[in-house]
Design a protein around this motif. Structure first.
Motif, short mmCIF file in Angstrom:
data_model
loop_
_atom_site.label_atom_id
_atom_site.label_comp_id
_atom_site.label_asym_id
_atom_site.label_seq_id
_atom_site.Cartn_x
_atom_site.Cartn_y
_atom_site.Cartn_z
N LEU A 1 57.13 35.36 37.70
CA LEU A 1 57.32 35.87 36.34
C LEU A 1 57.70 37.34 36.40
N HIS A 2 58.74 37.71 35.66
CA HIS A 2 59.11 39.12 35.51
C HIS A 2 58.84 39.51 34.06
N LEU A 3 57.91 40.45 33.90
CA LEU A 3 57.48 40.85 32.56
C LEU A 3 58.32 42.02 32.06
N SER A 4 58.69 41.95 30.80
CA SER A 4 59.42 43.04 30.16
C SER A 4 58.44 44.18 29.83
N PRO A 5 58.93 45.43 29.80
CA PRO A 5 58.06 46.53 29.36
C PRO A 5 57.52 46.31 27.95
N GLN A 6 58.21 45.48 27.16
CA GLN A 6 57.76 45.17 25.80
C GLN A 6 56.84 43.96 25.75
N HIS A 7 56.38 43.50 26.91
CA HIS A 7 55.45 42.37 26.94
C HIS A 7 54.24 42.66 26.07
N PRO A 8 53.82 41.71 25.22
CA PRO A 8 54.25 40.31 25.12
C PRO A 8 55.29 40.04 24.05
N SER A 9 55.86 41.09 23.46
CA SER A 9 56.84 40.87 22.39
C SER A 9 58.10 40.18 22.91
N VAL A 10 58.44 40.43 24.18
CA VAL A 10 59.63 39.84 24.80
C VAL A 10 59.19 38.82 25.83
N ALA A 11 59.83 37.67 25.84
CA ALA A 11 59.46 36.59 26.76
C ALA A 11 59.72 36.99 28.21
N PRO A 12 58.86 36.59 29.14
CA PRO A 12 59.09 36.89 30.55
C PRO A 12 60.21 36.02 31.12
N ARG A 13 60.84 36.53 32.18
CA ARG A 13 61.82 35.72 32.92
C ARG A 13 61.08 34.92 33.98
N CYS A 14 61.42 33.65 34.10
CA CYS A 14 60.69 32.74 34.99
C CYS A 14 61.60 32.19 36.08
N HIS A 15 61.04 32.02 37.27
CA HIS A 15 61.77 31.38 38.36
C HIS A 15 60.78 30.55 39.18
N ALA A 16 61.20 29.35 39.51
CA ALA A 16 60.37 28.48 40.35
C ALA A 16 61.26 27.65 41.25
N ASP A 17 60.72 27.25 42.38
CA ASP A 17 61.47 26.46 43.36
C ASP A 17 61.37 24.99 42.99
N ILE A 18 62.04 24.63 41.89
CA ILE A 18 62.07 23.25 41.41
C ILE A 18 63.53 22.89 41.13
N PRO A 19 63.84 21.58 40.98
CA PRO A 19 65.25 21.16 40.91
C PRO A 19 66.05 21.69 39.74
N VAL A 20 65.42 22.01 38.62
CA VAL A 20 66.15 22.50 37.45
C VAL A 20 65.51 23.81 37.00
N PRO A 21 66.26 24.69 36.35
CA PRO A 21 65.68 25.96 35.88
C PRO A 21 64.54 25.72 34.91
N PHE A 22 63.51 26.53 35.05
CA PHE A 22 62.35 26.42 34.17
C PHE A 22 62.48 27.45 33.06
N GLN A 23 62.56 26.96 31.82
CA GLN A 23 62.73 27.82 30.66
C GLN A 23 61.68 27.45 29.61
N PRO A 24 60.51 28.08 29.67
CA PRO A 24 59.43 27.72 28.74
C PRO A 24 59.67 28.28 27.35
N ASN A 25 58.99 27.70 26.40
CA ASN A 25 58.95 28.24 25.04
C ASN A 25 57.88 29.33 25.00
N TRP A 26 58.28 30.53 24.62
CA TRP A 26 57.37 31.67 24.69
C TRP A 26 56.60 31.84 23.39
N SER A 27 55.31 32.03 23.54
CA SER A 27 54.43 32.28 22.40
C SER A 27 53.68 33.59 22.65
N THR A 28 53.90 34.57 21.80
CA THR A 28 53.20 35.85 21.98
C THR A 28 51.70 35.68 21.79
N LYS A 29 51.31 34.69 21.07
CA LYS A 29 49.89 34.47 20.83
C LYS A 29 49.21 33.82 22.02
N GLU A 30 49.86 32.83 22.63
CA GLU A 30 49.25 32.08 23.73
C GLU A 30 49.42 32.80 25.08
#
Length: 365
Positions: free
Chosen positions: A146-175
Motif C-alpha cells: 500500500l502506498h499512502l497519500s499525504p492526504q490519507h485517509p481523504s485520498v485512496a491508497p495505491r495497492c499492488h499485490a502479486d495476484i493474476p489481476v490488478p487489485f482495485q478496492p473500493n476506498w472508504s475513509t470511514k473503514e
C-alpha cells in the motif's frame, strides 16, 4: 560588493547590522537563514542559523562552515562561499518533502491497530509505504503493498499485490485500511482453483518455464518427452475449462500429439485434475519428479551450451529425427542471420541446422 549583490534576499535585520536575515536560493528553492554577530562584530565568532531543510543540505559540512566564518573578511565573502557550496551539492541530495500533517500519523496508527501488528510485514521510514500479509483458504501467504497519500485517509491508497489481476478496492475513509484488507482476502478466494491447478503442475510435472513462478503467473511450459514440451496458459477466473495449449518441439514428434490433442479436446473433464486431463488428451504419462530426474530434460542449447538464457530454456528443436538438437530462439536466429546462404521471407528465416545441415526455419518475433 555588498551582501545584497550576492544574496539579494539576505539583508541586515537591525540598524546596527548586528545580524543578517533572509533567504538563500538553491535551484528553485529558497531557504531561510540568519547570521548573528557577537558584540565585537567579529565574523569568526558569528553564529549561522537556518531552517531544517538547509541544515539537511549542509549536513557534513559543519567544520567547513565554521572555518569559512573564521577566514572570511566579511559576511559577503562567506555568503559567496556558501552559495557555491549549495550549487555544487544540490544534485547530491534528494529534494526533501515537507513533514506530513499530524492527522496523517494519527490515522496511520489507528489503521495499524485495527489491522493488527501481526499483519504488518514492512513500514518504510516515510510511513507512506506499508506491506501487510493475508492468507487464503489454502493457507498460502500473500503480501499487499500500500502506498499512502499525504492526504490519507481523504485520498485512496495505491495497492499492488502479486495476484493474476490488478487489485482495485473500493476506498472508504470511514473503514480505512482494515476494509481494504477484507476486500483483498475476498479477492484471493477467486483464484483458489487456479492456484490449485498451477501447484499441481509444479508438483507433478517437470516445469521448464518459468523457473520461479510468482502467484501472478498464469502460464507453465511442462515437459512431455525428451524434446517435446507443452505451453499452457490458464484463465485467472475460469481455470477449469481447457487452457490454451501449444506443443513445442520437432514436427515429427509434435504432429501426432497435436492431432490427438485437437481431436480429444472436447473430452476435457472439468471434475478431473489438470494433469489427469492432459495425460488423457495426449495419451501419455507426463514425466514427474517422482518418476524421473530433471537432468534428463535439462538439455543445453546447441549454440550457447547453456540450459537457460535469461531464464528461458531452449524452445526450438531441429526437425531431423536423427538430430533433434535444441536451441534458444535468439541463439538460432543470430546464427542463421550470420550465414551467407540463409534467406528471409516475410517473418520467417530459412537456413540449415548448425549440427546436421538439415533445413530449419524460424519465425522472427
Amino acid at each position: 560588493m555588498q551582501d545584497s549583490d550576492v544574496c539579494p534576499l539576505v539583508l541586515p535585520s537591525t540598524a546596527s547590522r548586528r545580524s543578517c536575515e533572509g533567504y538563500i536560493t538553491c535551484g528553485d528553492e529558497h531557504y531561510r537563514l540568519s547570521i548573528i554577530f557577537p558584540e565585537s562584530g567579529c565574523l569568526s565568532e558569528a553564529r549561522l542559523d537556518c531552517e531544517w531543510r538547509l541544515w539537511h543540505l549542509l549536513r557534513g559540512y559543519e567544520g567547513t562552515l565554521q572555518k569559512w566564518l573564521q577566514q572570511s573578511r566579511d559576511a559577503t565573502s562567506f555568503l559567496m562561499q556558501l552559495q557555491t557550496l549549495l550549487d555544487r551539492t544540490q544534485h547530491a541530495h534528494p529534494r526533501l518533502q515537507p513533514p506530513l500533517p499530524p492527522a496523517f500519523y494519527s490515522q496511520f496508527m489507528s489503521d495499524i491497530e485495527a489491522l493488527g501488528w501481526e499483519r504488518v510485514v514492512h513500514i518504510d521510514p516515510s510511513f507512506k509505504n506499508i506491506k501487510i500479509r493475508a492468507w487464503d483458504a489454502r493457507a498460502r501467504e500473500h503480501v499487499l503493498s500500500l502506498h499512502l497519500s499525504p492526504q490519507h485517509p481523504s485520498v485512496a491508497p495505491r495497492c499492488h499485490a502479486d495476484i493474476p489481476v490488478p487489485f482495485q478496492p473500493n476506498w472508504s475513509t470511514k473503514e480505512g485500511l482494515k476494509d481494504v484488507l477484507f476486500q483483498f482476502e475476498a479477492e484471493l478466494q477467486r483464484f483458489q482453483l487456479l492456484w490449485d491447478h498451477l501447484e499441481e503442475l509444479d508438483g507433478r510435472t517437470w516445469v521448464l518455464e518459468p523457473e520461479r513462478p510468482s502467484q501472478a503467473c498464469l502460464h507453465r511450459r511442462v515437459v512431455v518427452s525428451q524434446h517435446v514440451s507443452l505451453y499452457l496458459l490458464l484463465s485467472p477466473t475460469h481455470p477449469s475449462p481447457p487452457p490454451e495449449c501449444s506443443l513445442m518441439g520437432p514436427d515429427h514428434a509434435v504432429q501426432p500429439l497435436r492431432e490427438r490433442l485437437n481431436s480429444k479436446l472436447g473430452e476435457w473433464d472439468a471434475q478431473a485434475s489438470i494433469v489427469e486431463n492432459l495425460e488423457q488428451l495426449l495419451g501419455c504419462t507426463l514425466p514427474s519428479p517422482s518418476s524421473s530426474c530433471r537432468e534428463e530434460f535439462s538439455v543445453e542449447c546447441g549454440i550457447c551450451y547453456a540450459h537457460r538464457l535469461e531464464g528461458v530454456a531452449p524452445e526450438v528443436v531441429c526437425d531431423n529425427a536423427h538430430c533433434s538438437q535444441p536451441f534458444h530462439h535468439c541463439c538460432l536466429l543470430e546464427w542463421l542471420k550470420a550465414l551467407p546462404d540463409s534467406r528471409q521471407s516475410f517473418s520467417t528465416v530459412f537456413g540449415e541446422c548448425p549440427y546436421c545441415n538439415h533445413a530449419i526455419s524460424l519465425k522472427v518475433n
